[in-house]
Design a protein around this motif. Sequence first.
Motif, mmCIF file in Angstrom:
data_model
loop_
_atom_site.group_PDB
_atom_site.id
_atom_site.type_symbol
_atom_site.label_atom_id
_atom_site.label_comp_id
_atom_site.label_asym_id
_atom_site.label_seq_id
_atom_site.Cartn_x
_atom_site.Cartn_y
_atom_site.Cartn_z
ATOM 1 N N LYS A 31 0.814 -1.093 0.013
ATOM 2 C CA LYS A 31 0.522 -0.201 -0.205
ATOM 3 C C LYS A 31 0.654 1.227 -0.071
ATOM 4 O O LYS A 31 2.101 0.920 0.171
ATOM 5 C CB LYS A 31 -0.979 -0.420 1.407
ATOM 6 C CG LYS A 31 -1.961 -0.987 1.801
ATOM 7 C CD LYS A 31 -2.491 -1.310 2.478
ATOM 8 C CE LYS A 31 -3.910 -2.561 2.776
ATOM 9 N NZ LYS A 31 -4.001 -2.137 3.976
ATOM 10 N N ALA A 32 0.476 2.270 0.260
ATOM 11 C CA ALA A 32 0.715 4.044 0.370
ATOM 12 C C ALA A 32 0.016 4.245 1.162
ATOM 13 O O ALA A 32 -1.490 4.539 1.016
ATOM 14 C CB ALA A 32 0.829 4.508 -1.293
ATOM 15 N N LYS A 33 0.573 5.065 2.257
ATOM 16 C CA LYS A 33 -0.086 5.841 3.343
ATOM 17 C C LYS A 33 0.285 7.315 3.414
ATOM 18 O O LYS A 33 1.596 7.287 3.626
ATOM 19 C CB LYS A 33 -0.706 5.286 3.853
ATOM 20 C CG LYS A 33 0.236 4.593 5.130
ATOM 21 C CD LYS A 33 -0.454 2.722 6.129
ATOM 22 C CE LYS A 33 -0.538 4.442 7.572
ATOM 23 N NZ LYS A 33 -0.691 3.731 8.444
ATOM 24 N N GLU A 34 -0.573 8.335 3.650
ATOM 25 C CA GLU A 34 0.398 9.444 3.886
ATOM 26 C C GLU A 34 0.827 9.103 5.517
ATOM 27 O O GLU A 34 -0.885 8.433 6.283
ATOM 28 C CB GLU A 34 -0.473 10.363 4.338
ATOM 29 C CG GLU A 34 -0.806 10.929 3.225
ATOM 30 C CD GLU A 34 -0.349 11.918 2.004
ATOM 31 O OE1 GLU A 34 0.662 12.663 2.867
ATOM 32 O OE2 GLU A 34 -0.024 11.762 1.152
ATOM 33 N N ILE A 35 1.635 9.953 6.322
ATOM 34 C CA ILE A 35 2.172 9.515 7.339
ATOM 35 C C ILE A 35 2.098 10.688 8.235
ATOM 36 O O ILE A 35 2.812 10.623 9.631
ATOM 37 C CB ILE A 35 3.197 8.436 7.732
ATOM 38 C CG1 ILE A 35 4.541 8.929 7.078
ATOM 39 C CG2 ILE A 35 3.250 6.842 6.739
ATOM 40 C CD1 ILE A 35 5.618 8.156 7.240
ATOM 41 N N GLY A 36 2.195 11.965 7.881
ATOM 42 C CA GLY A 36 2.172 13.032 8.666
ATOM 43 C C GLY A 36 2.927 14.004 8.488
ATOM 44 O O GLY A 36 4.113 13.288 7.266
ATOM 45 N N GLY A 37 2.662 14.668 8.192
ATOM 46 C CA GLY A 37 3.955 15.513 7.928
ATOM 47 C C GLY A 37 3.820 16.004 6.051
ATOM 48 O O GLY A 37 5.103 16.914 5.524
ATOM 49 N N GLY A 38 3.384 15.557 5.359
ATOM 50 C CA GLY A 38 3.277 15.622 3.822
ATOM 51 C C GLY A 38 3.723 14.521 3.067
ATOM 52 O O GLY A 38 3.996 14.568 2.779
#
Length: 193
Positions: A31-38
């Motif tokens: 998968k791919a996911k946003e993890i914070g701070g862009g």
Amino acid sequence: MAGKSREVAEMMITRGVDILCVQETRWRGNKAKEIGGGCKLLYSGADENGRSGVGIIVNTELKEKVVEVKRSGNRIMKVKLMLSEEVLNVISAYAPQAACTEEEKSMFWRELDEVLTSVSEEERVVLGGDLNGHIGTDRRVISRIHGGLGMGERNEEGEGIIDFAVAFDMALINTFFMKKDYVTYRSGGRESN
């Protein structure tokens, strides 16, 4: 990585890191996911026992430049980025540990070879990973790829890493600068840096 993704993103921002290769993520799936701070994590998941897993984290600016993600099992993945004047391929790899079978180790190196040979010679490649070997400090004959600042004594796995670097005309960058002497892993009376 479980529970640490926001912390990793903050560290990347604080230290000005644009791309970070991570190993032993232990997350399942591809998968791919946003993890914070862009920052965005692209990952290739752990095996059925929750082991291994690799990922590549890109900052806000670079996540829009990702044009391809290729996953090769739970130990190798490649992300291709289209930069303004060049194509950059970033590979995250996690080699089998010493206790793994020779078959597992051979399969890993064959797959990594295939991923690297699939990249056009006009494109740049950066390989970030835990290749689970000690390359030592001896740089005779290979000073072009080994800076002499490795740690410990070279072992069989380290020989394989050096042979691989020579075959692909790659430098072992972490041997070209001083590092703090610290232990990253302890188990059964053994340590590794």
